[in-house]
Design a protein around this motif. Structure first.
Motif, PDB file in Angstrom:
ATOM      1  N   TRP A 165       0.833  -1.205   0.000  1.00  0.00           N
ATOM      2  CA  TRP A 165       0.000   0.000   0.000  1.00  0.00           C
ATOM      3  C   TRP A 165       0.868   1.255   0.000  1.00  0.00           C
ATOM      4  CZ3 TRP A 165      -5.245   1.083  -0.076  1.00  0.00           C
ATOM      5  CH2 TRP A 165      -6.105  -0.026  -0.100  1.00  0.00           C
ATOM      6  N   GLU A 166       1.890   1.238   0.837  1.00  0.00           N
ATOM      7  CA  GLU A 166       2.744   2.424   0.956  1.00  0.00           C
ATOM      8  C   GLU A 166       3.454   2.729  -0.355  1.00  0.00           C
ATOM      9  OE1 GLU A 166       5.844   4.228   4.247  1.00  0.00           O
ATOM     10  OE2 GLU A 166       5.689   2.050   4.021  1.00  0.00           O
ATOM     11  N   GLU A 167       3.842   1.687  -1.085  1.00  0.00           N
ATOM     12  CA  GLU A 167       4.582   1.882  -2.329  1.00  0.00           C
ATOM     13  C   GLU A 167       3.695   2.409  -3.449  1.00  0.00           C
ATOM     14  OE1 GLU A 167       7.409  -0.584  -5.505  1.00  0.00           O
ATOM     15  OE2 GLU A 167       6.641  -1.591  -3.708  1.00  0.00           O
ATOM     16  N   PHE A 168       2.453   1.929  -3.522  1.00  0.00           N
ATOM     17  CA  PHE A 168       1.649   2.210  -4.715  1.00  0.00           C
ATOM     18  C   PHE A 168       0.472   3.170  -4.493  1.00  0.00           C
ATOM     19  CE2 PHE A 168       3.610  -1.917  -5.716  1.00  0.00           C
ATOM     20  CZ  PHE A 168       4.235  -1.566  -6.902  1.00  0.00           C
ATOM     21  N   ALA A 169      -0.031   3.271  -3.268  1.00  0.00           N
ATOM     22  CA  ALA A 169      -1.163   4.171  -3.029  1.00  0.00           C
ATOM     23  C   ALA A 169      -0.683   5.614  -2.926  1.00  0.00           C
ATOM     24  CB  ALA A 169      -1.881   3.763  -1.745  1.00  0.00           C
ATOM     25  N   THR A 170      -1.622   6.560  -3.141  1.00  0.00           N
ATOM     26  CA  THR A 170      -1.306   7.945  -2.819  1.00  0.00           C
ATOM     27  C   THR A 170      -1.167   8.054  -1.305  1.00  0.00           C
ATOM     28  OG1 THR A 170      -3.625   8.571  -2.569  1.00  0.00           O
ATOM     29  CG2 THR A 170      -2.653   8.766  -4.787  1.00  0.00           C
ATOM     30  N   LYS A 171      -0.541   9.111  -0.856  1.00  0.00           N
ATOM     31  CA  LYS A 171      -0.342   9.296   0.577  1.00  0.00           C
ATOM     32  C   LYS A 171      -1.681   9.316   1.311  1.00  0.00           C
ATOM     33  CE  LYS A 171       1.836  12.251   4.029  1.00  0.00           C
ATOM     34  NZ  LYS A 171       2.612  13.509   4.295  1.00  0.00           N
ATOM     35  N   ASP A 172      -2.655  10.045   0.747  1.00  0.00           N
ATOM     36  CA  ASP A 172      -3.969  10.132   1.389  1.00  0.00           C
ATOM     37  C   ASP A 172      -4.663   8.775   1.430  1.00  0.00           C
ATOM     38  OD1 ASP A 172      -3.610  12.797   1.803  1.00  0.00           O
ATOM     39  OD2 ASP A 172      -4.882  13.461   0.136  1.00  0.00           O
ATOM     40  N   LEU A 173      -4.554   8.009   0.337  1.00  0.00           N
ATOM     41  CA  LEU A 173      -5.195   6.695   0.297  1.00  0.00           C
ATOM     42  C   LEU A 173      -4.540   5.743   1.296  1.00  0.00           C
ATOM     43  CD1 LEU A 173      -7.248   4.782  -0.901  1.00  0.00           C
ATOM     44  CD2 LEU A 173      -5.631   4.309  -2.775  1.00  0.00           C
ATOM     45  N   PHE A 174      -3.221   5.817   1.413  1.00  0.00           N
ATOM     46  CA  PHE A 174      -2.513   4.972   2.369  1.00  0.00           C
ATOM     47  C   PHE A 174      -2.931   5.312   3.796  1.00  0.00           C
ATOM     48  CE2 PHE A 174       1.678   4.152   4.687  1.00  0.00           C
ATOM     49  CZ  PHE A 174       1.397   2.816   4.903  1.00  0.00           C
ATOM     50  N   GLU A 175      -3.017   6.578   4.118  1.00  0.00           N
ATOM     51  CA  GLU A 175      -3.430   6.985   5.462  1.00  0.00           C
ATOM     52  C   GLU A 175      -4.874   6.552   5.730  1.00  0.00           C
ATOM     53  OE1 GLU A 175      -1.539   8.184   7.850  1.00  0.00           O
ATOM     54  OE2 GLU A 175       0.157   8.036   6.458  1.00  0.00           O
ATOM     55  N   LYS A 176      -5.742   6.653   4.724  1.00  0.00           N
ATOM     56  CA  LYS A 176      -7.129   6.225   4.863  1.00  0.00           C
ATOM     57  C   LYS A 176      -7.199   4.725   5.152  1.00  0.00           C
ATOM     58  CE  LYS A 176     -11.515   6.143   2.235  1.00  0.00           C
ATOM     59  NZ  LYS A 176     -11.644   4.720   1.856  1.00  0.00           N
ATOM     60  N   TYR A 177      -6.388   3.936   4.406  1.00  0.00           N
ATOM     61  CA  TYR A 177      -6.373   2.485   4.619  1.00  0.00           C
ATOM     62  C   TYR A 177      -5.900   2.145   6.030  1.00  0.00           C
ATOM     63  CZ  TYR A 177      -4.459  -2.209   4.703  1.00  0.00           C
ATOM     64  OH  TYR A 177      -4.146  -3.493   5.067  1.00  0.00           O
ATOM     65  N   LYS A 178      -4.832   2.781   6.474  1.00  0.00           N
ATOM     66  CA  LYS A 178      -4.306   2.477   7.807  1.00  0.00           C
ATOM     67  C   LYS A 178      -5.336   2.796   8.900  1.00  0.00           C
ATOM     68  CE  LYS A 178      -0.353   4.710   7.799  1.00  0.00           C
ATOM     69  NZ  LYS A 178       0.949   5.193   8.343  1.00  0.00           N
ATOM     70  N   LYS A 179      -6.057   3.905   8.716  1.00  0.00           N
ATOM     71  CA  LYS A 179      -7.069   4.299   9.699  1.00  0.00           C
ATOM     72  C   LYS A 179      -8.205   3.283   9.728  1.00  0.00           C
ATOM     73  CE  LYS A 179      -9.910   8.339  10.955  1.00  0.00           C
ATOM     74  NZ  LYS A 179     -11.284   7.871  10.770  1.00  0.00           N
ATOM     75  N   GLU A 180      -8.674   2.876   8.543  1.00  0.00           N
ATOM     76  CA  GLU A 180      -9.771   1.901   8.478  1.00  0.00           C
ATOM     77  C   GLU A 180      -9.343   0.546   9.044  1.00  0.00           C
ATOM     78  OE1 GLU A 180     -10.844   1.853   4.376  1.00  0.00           O
ATOM     79  OE2 GLU A 180     -12.101   3.669   4.530  1.00  0.00           O
ATOM     80  N   LYS A 181      -8.115   0.163   8.761  1.00  0.00           N
ATOM     81  CA  LYS A 181      -7.601  -1.109   9.271  1.00  0.00           C
ATOM     82  C   LYS A 181      -7.527  -1.087  10.796  1.00  0.00           C
ATOM     83  CE  LYS A 181      -3.485  -4.072   8.972  1.00  0.00           C
ATOM     84  NZ  LYS A 181      -2.122  -4.195   8.408  1.00  0.00           N
ATOM     85  N   ALA A 182      -7.012  -0.018  11.360  1.00  0.00           N
ATOM     86  CA  ALA A 182      -6.896   0.094  12.818  1.00  0.00           C
ATOM     87  C   ALA A 182      -8.271   0.094  13.473  1.00  0.00           C
ATOM     88  CB  ALA A 182      -6.125   1.367  13.186  1.00  0.00           C
ATOM     89  N   GLU A 183      -9.227   0.801  12.873  1.00  0.00           N
ATOM     90  CA  GLU A 183     -10.582   0.854  13.438  1.00  0.00           C
ATOM     91  C   GLU A 183     -11.256  -0.507  13.381  1.00  0.00           C
ATOM     92  OE1 GLU A 183     -12.389   3.904  11.119  1.00  0.00           O
ATOM     93  OE2 GLU A 183     -11.602   5.551  12.377  1.00  0.00           O
ATOM     94  N   ALA A 184     -11.047  -1.231  12.280  1.00  0.00           N
ATOM     95  CA  ALA A 184     -11.648  -2.563  12.147  1.00  0.00           C
ATOM     96  C   ALA A 184     -11.060  -3.529  13.163  1.00  0.00           C
ATOM     97  CB  ALA A 184     -11.429  -3.085  10.729  1.00  0.00           C
ATOM     98  N   ALA A 185      -9.742  -3.471  13.356  1.00  0.00           N
ATOM     99  CA  ALA A 185      -9.091  -4.354  14.324  1.00  0.00           C
ATOM    100  C   ALA A 185      -9.564  -4.051  15.740  1.00  0.00           C
ATOM    101  CB  ALA A 185      -7.574  -4.206  14.226  1.00  0.00           C
ATOM    102  N   LYS A 186      -9.728  -2.767  16.056  1.00  0.00           N
ATOM    103  CA  LYS A 186     -10.188  -2.374  17.382  1.00  0.00           C
ATOM    104  C   LYS A 186     -11.623  -2.851  17.621  1.00  0.00           C
ATOM    105  CE  LYS A 186     -10.969   1.645  20.349  1.00  0.00           C
ATOM    106  NZ  LYS A 186     -11.053   3.122  20.421  1.00  0.00           N
TER     107      LYS A 186
END
Length: 515
Positions: A165-186
């Motif tokens: 994700w970090e290599e290919f996504a835009t910075k905003d998309l990568f940050e969005k993915y990380k936030k959604e992933k953390a929220e789902a795990a929580k």
């Protein structure tokens, strides 16, 4: 000759002789490693032929016997020392198919110590553990599991590693993915907590409610890689599906497609079996009651072959012993190697050895342990001993620059409280040193995973480690001084507590496990 001149002359002669001996032996060690390495052969025999070495399994005992025979072939005395007993279990074939609403053979395996399907396949619908609001709602839902296969892991938002994700996504998309992933795990963790049960008791509750089996996904955050640990069930099978196939079954279930799976999971119970450490010895000639040890755990989890955890450390220590026997057959001090059992369940083999061999521990010159993958050694810490710098620096000076210049040392260092078998000795006040290696993505791709196989070994790196270990053992054996076990008074501050590090307490081995 003037007597006043005699002593300095003798000392100079002795020093020159010792230097010449050191150089000859060290040169021979390096040449043997570079021109006659046995590592690939050892790795094939251990990892491809014997395979994984789960404590209590027939393969673990097969590995013990293989090592004793190998040492015997090299003229080295070796034996298996029983230290405890464990639940005997042997992995069988696992085959998992999606049979409705379409056909697909799924990638997955049973967990260690999973009950079998008793010779006939399970055909059952797969359902998902729902969002739990409280323990009462969970108990009301529980009867729904009867006759079903129950998915109890979080479904991943994406099966792509974060690096991808970090290599290919835009910075905003990568940050969005990380936030959604953390929220789902929580959210998932909070839902599990609301059942009022821990992971083990959750599995047992589902089993006792009549489920046909449990399905998990323990994704290791890399392409194609899962952690494979032990089952919590006692009567029904527990299987791990790949992140891709778990997601497929999960989506079919939550969208009302009623997926049906066919599972065959063969395994055998062998009752209570003895478990062993394999110990080999090259007897010292001048100080046989002082010891220098090589150390690596022999057991593994069994999702793959246990190659980097810890087949790499095992063959490294075996190769070092072979070479020392060939070029240093009459060491000043006794050289031992410990191939430990049940490290993965709590350093049990090495803890038992420390308990059972107080004279060896008391007279230990140094122990060198390796257990974190296939990479070259890049860190050696003093483990909190006040004089470690004197010894390690002196011994490392004899190691070729191409190897030692890559190693960072830290003194007095912090005493290891766990992590691997050196810690069993440190807790007992003995000089146990960890030869810590560079990563090669160990934590994600090979540590306790279904991808820890022969092809992940980097043999040139292991060869460097053999040279390092053999020379360190030679230098520790020849050192005119007995090492000091004085503990440093200026131990580092624990970053978590903000207080100075305290010396770890010895912990007893679990002598009966898995029962």
């Amino acid at each position: 000759m003037n007597k006043k001149l005699l002593l300095p002359t003798l000392l100079l002669f002795t020093s020159s002789f010792a230097f010449a001996q050191d150089k000859k032996i060290i040169d021979n060690i390096v040449k043997e490693v570079n021109e006659n390495s046995q590592l690939e052969k050892l790795a094939h025999e251990l990892l491809d032929v014997v395979g994984p070495r789960l404590v209590g399994s027939p393969q673990m005992k097969q590995a013990n016997d293989w090592a004793v025979k190998k040492y015997s072939d090299w003229g080295i005395s070796a034996k298996n020392q029983e230290w405890g007993k464990w639940r005997g279990w042997e992995r069988g074939v696992t085959h998992i198919d999606l049979v409705s609403p379409r056909l697909r053979t799924l990638e997955g395996t049973q967990l260690a110590w999973s009950p079998s399907t008793n010779g006939k396949p399970i055909n059952a619908e797969a359902i998902v553990l729902p969002a739990i609001t409280d323990s009462v709602s969970f108990q009301k839902w529980l009867p729904n599991v009867k006759g079903k296969l129950v998915l109890i892991s979080m479904n991943q938002i994406s099966g792509r590693p974060e690096k991808n994700w970090e290599e290919f996504a835009t910075k905003d998309l990568f940050e969005k993915y990380k936030k959604e992933k953390a929220e789902a795990a929580k959210a998932w963790a909070e839902g599990i907590a609301k059942t009022g049960l821990n992971a083990k008791n959750l599995a047992l509750a589902i089993e006792n409610a009549g489920a046909a089996g449990i399905i998990i996904n323990n994704w290791s955050q890399g392409f194609g890689v899962d952690k494979i640990f032990g089952a919590n069930t006692t009567k029904i099978p527990t299987v791990d599906l790949s992140v891709e196939d778990y997601g497929l079954v999960y989506r079919l279930a939550v969208n009302g497609n009623k997926p049906v799976l066919k599972i065959e999971a063969e395994s055998k119970e062998h009752g209570v079996v003895p478990t062993f450490n394999t110990i080999a010895e090259i007897k010292g000639k001048q100080k046989p009651k002082e010891y220098v040890m090589l150390s690596a755990h022999f057991d593994s989890w069994d999702g793959a072959s246990g190659a980097t955890d810890n087949g790499s450390g095992t063959i490294m220590m075996m190769e070092a012993m072979r070479i020392l026997k060939k070029f240093y057959p009459n060491p000043k001090r006794t050289i031992l190697v410990g191939h430990w059992g049940s490290e993965e369940q709590g350093l049990n083999g090495s803890r038992a050895f420390v308990e059972d061999n107080p004279e060896i521990v008391k007279n230990l010159q140094a122990l060198f342990n390796q257990d974190n993958g296939t990479g070259r050694v890049v860190n050696i810490g003093g483990q909190g001993f006040a004089k470690s710098k004197d010894y390690i620096t002196r011994w490392l000076a004899a190691v070729p620059d191409t190897i030692k210049n890559q190693i960072k040392t830290s003194f007095p260092g912090m005493p290891g409280a766990g992590g691997s078998d050196f810690a069993s000795f440190v807790a007992a006040g003995a000089l146990g040193y960890s030869l810590s290696s560079t990563s090669w993505d160990y934590g994600t791709y090979t540590w306790h995973t279904n991808r820890d196989s022969y092809d992940k070994l980097v043999f040139d790196e292991i060869r460097s480690n053999v040279i390092l270990a053999a020379i360190m053992v030679y230098m520790a054996c020849e050192d005119p001084e007995k090492t000091s076990t004085e503990k440093a008074t200026d131990l580092p501050v624990n970053e978590r507590t903000g207080k100075p590090v305290t010396w770890p307490e010895p912990r007893k081995a679990t002598r009966e496990g898995g029962l």
